[in-house]
Design a protein around this motif. Structure first.
Motif, PDB file in Angstrom:
ATOM      1  N   GLU A 164      16.407 -19.666  11.935  1.00  0.00           N
ATOM      2  CA  GLU A 164      15.074 -19.059  12.509  1.00  0.00           C
ATOM      3  C   GLU A 164      14.552 -17.844  11.871  1.00  0.00           C
ATOM      4  OE1 GLU A 164      16.112 -17.573  16.466  1.00  0.00           O
ATOM      5  OE2 GLU A 164      15.881 -19.546  17.458  1.00  0.00           O
ATOM      6  N   VAL A 165      13.264 -17.870  11.647  1.00  0.00           N
ATOM      7  CA  VAL A 165      12.580 -16.886  10.858  1.00  0.00           C
ATOM      8  C   VAL A 165      12.661 -15.722  11.839  1.00  0.00           C
ATOM      9  CG1 VAL A 165      10.413 -16.291  10.065  1.00  0.00           C
ATOM     10  CG2 VAL A 165      11.047 -18.715   9.839  1.00  0.00           C
ATOM     11  N   HIS A 309       5.525 -15.032   6.933  1.00  0.00           N
ATOM     12  CA  HIS A 309       6.048 -14.829   8.049  1.00  0.00           C
ATOM     13  C   HIS A 309       5.466 -13.735   9.063  1.00  0.00           C
ATOM     14  CE1 HIS A 309       8.263 -18.258   6.764  1.00  0.00           C
ATOM     15  NE2 HIS A 309       9.125 -17.536   6.095  1.00  0.00           N
ATOM     16  N   HIS A 331      -0.986 -24.857   7.326  1.00  0.00           N
ATOM     17  CA  HIS A 331       0.063 -25.845   7.552  1.00  0.00           C
ATOM     18  C   HIS A 331      -0.778 -27.436   7.832  1.00  0.00           C
ATOM     19  CE1 HIS A 331       3.312 -23.180   9.096  1.00  0.00           C
ATOM     20  NE2 HIS A 331       3.205 -23.114   7.979  1.00  0.00           N
ATOM     21  N   GLU A 336       4.472 -28.774  12.137  1.00  0.00           N
ATOM     22  CA  GLU A 336       4.962 -27.795  11.133  1.00  0.00           C
ATOM     23  C   GLU A 336       4.940 -26.235  11.431  1.00  0.00           C
ATOM     24  OE1 GLU A 336       4.346 -26.721   6.292  1.00  0.00           O
ATOM     25  OE2 GLU A 336       3.068 -28.064   7.547  1.00  0.00           O
ATOM     26  N   THR A 337       3.747 -26.010  12.373  1.00  0.00           N
ATOM     27  CA  THR A 337       3.789 -24.730  12.700  1.00  0.00           C
ATOM     28  C   THR A 337       5.004 -24.341  13.850  1.00  0.00           C
ATOM     29  OG1 THR A 337       1.317 -24.482  12.124  1.00  0.00           O
ATOM     30  CG2 THR A 337       2.342 -22.652  13.562  1.00  0.00           C
ATOM     31  N   ASP A 339       7.707 -25.760  14.375  1.00  0.00           N
ATOM     32  CA  ASP A 339       9.016 -26.001  13.772  1.00  0.00           C
ATOM     33  C   ASP A 339       9.462 -24.702  13.081  1.00  0.00           C
ATOM     34  OD1 ASP A 339       9.277 -28.674  14.708  1.00  0.00           O
ATOM     35  OD2 ASP A 339       8.687 -29.562  12.573  1.00  0.00           O
ATOM     36  N   THR A 340       8.495 -24.020  12.771  1.00  0.00           N
ATOM     37  CA  THR A 340       8.752 -22.805  12.151  1.00  0.00           C
ATOM     38  C   THR A 340       8.914 -21.619  12.734  1.00  0.00           C
ATOM     39  OG1 THR A 340       7.838 -23.759  10.041  1.00  0.00           O
ATOM     40  CG2 THR A 340       8.243 -21.367   9.864  1.00  0.00           C
ATOM     41  N   TYR A 341       7.859 -21.658  13.846  1.00  0.00           N
ATOM     42  CA  TYR A 341       7.646 -20.236  14.566  1.00  0.00           C
ATOM     43  C   TYR A 341       7.825 -20.490  16.039  1.00  0.00           C
ATOM     44  CZ  TYR A 341       5.819 -18.874  10.098  1.00  0.00           C
ATOM     45  OH  TYR A 341       5.459 -18.712   8.767  1.00  0.00           O
TER      46      TYR A 341
END
Length: 375
Positions: A164-165, A309, A331, A336-337, A339-341
């Motif tokens: 996790e970011v 981030h 993105h 994709e967005t 999945d990351t955030y």
């Protein structure tokens, strides 16, 4: 015309299968039993009819085919260099001198295991990338009828553990801005205030900034290749082409930077080193960024990408939609967005409770008198 001949040599009987390939060239192969030769020829003839024939005696070497494949790919310069490096370092030492038809799935699995566990092992994501390159080469070899099937099919790859970011605290970002050398102050503000990638920031030129409208056009990035001068090239994906609205604080910092450090670079790069040359990632990291992280007391391993981030977390905290965050970051997809955030968006459980509590307001129930329990 396919045929089988009986051969007697040194008292041993063998059966020689003969056939012509798709180019009309005669091929042959010997077998200890006539039945084996017959079955082989039957398979060859069926493959010739279906158009799936592969020469079982093909002598194509993996390295030779891989280099021809690599030269034919339509890759960005950085991707081309990345593929070449991975083949040279991680693939050719294992399979480079082998005939393609001789490489077995079990050998590919053993290779993946060694890459994942040997001293200096590669990360799971890197192993997946390297295996993907080899799989693509064999996929092309199947189309070229160099092999009948890919030994990469069914390989069990190491799983990439989710991470996790964790965005930087605003106090940390402000300290980074305060402690960095004046020449690079606006660079940190730009990264934190727009979410641009490092290569996009390094490749920013004067003609892409409109301080009057407070916008910035991203359509290039600075590309660095080993032993070659830096050059400008299209960004990571087509979605990376975007116009970013500049917050006042970012616009003011850029204007002040341009006033204090007017560019002398031939391409009009906004950010250069003390000698007016394009910034190189490795030198910038070694000489500027890593010492800055230490002085600022930022978390260990903090990279320039963490400013991206941080920017994303600010947009999410202030209620921006997934689509807006996707567009600002460049993105390729909303997936994709997410999945990351996704973990940074407000929790749906809390929103469910709040939605009901806000609308359904009931008079607080009074407790029943003791002994008067109605059932």
């Amino acid at each position: 015309m396919a045929s089988i001949e009986k051969r007697l040599r040194h008292g041993n009987t063998t059966w020689l299968a003969r056939w012509r390939d798709l180019d009309g060239k005669q091929r042959k192969r010997s077998f200890p039993r006539k039945l084996d030769a017959q079955r082989f020829l039957a398979t060859v003839e069926a493959d010739l009819v279906r158009g799936t024939y592969v020469d079982p005696n093909d002598k194509t070497i993996f390295r030779d085919y891989a280099e021809a494949w690599r030269a034919a790919q339509v890759h960005r310069p950085t991707t081309r260099a990345h593929v070449e490096t991975n083949l040279r370092r991680n693939v050719y030492p294992y399979f480079g001198d082998r005939r393609m038809v001789s490489i077995r799935p079990s050998e590919v699995q053993a290779w993946v295991s060694k890459l994942s566990t040997a001293p200096g092992a590669l990360s799971a994501s890197t192993v997946q990338v390297v295996h993907g390159i080899v799989a693509s080469i064999f996929k092309a070899a199947i189309r070229d009828r160099k092999v009948a099937s890919s030994p990469c099919e069914g390989t069990r790859l190491p799983r990439k553990l989710p991470r996790e970011v964790v965005p930087l605290d605003t106090a940390v970002v402000e300290t980074l801005i305060e402690k960095i050398a004046p020449r690079y102050r606006a660079l940190v503000v730009l990264g934190a205030g727009t979410g641009m990638r490092q290569g996009e920031c390094f490749g920013l030129t004067l003609d892409r900034i409109d301080l009057t409208r407070r916008t910035l056009r991203v359509d290039r990035q600075l590309v660095l290749m080993p032993a070659k001068p830096a050059f400008l090239a299209p960004p990571k994906t087509s979605a990376s082409h975007r116009t970013i609205p500049l917050p006042r604080v970012v616009a003011d910092e850029l204007a002040e930077h341009i006033r204090q450090f007017p560019t002398t670079h031939s391409d009009g790069l906004v950010f250069t080193d003390g000698d007016g040359r394009a910034l190189r990632r490795t030198a910038f990291s070694r000489l500027v960024w890593r010492p800055l992280v230490t002085v600022a007391g930022a978390p260990h391993g903090t990279g320039f990408h963490d400013l991206r981030h941080y920017f994303a977390s600010l947009l999410i905290r202030h209620g921006e939609s997934v689509k807006t965050v996707q567009n600002r970051l460049g993105h390729a997809t909303a997936a994709e967005t997410l999945d990351t955030y996704s973990h940074l968006w407000p929790d749906s459980d809390d929103r469910t409770r709040e939605a009901v509590d806000t609308v359904l307001t009931l008079t607080q129930r009074q407790p029943h008198p003791a002994g008067n329990d109605q059932r």
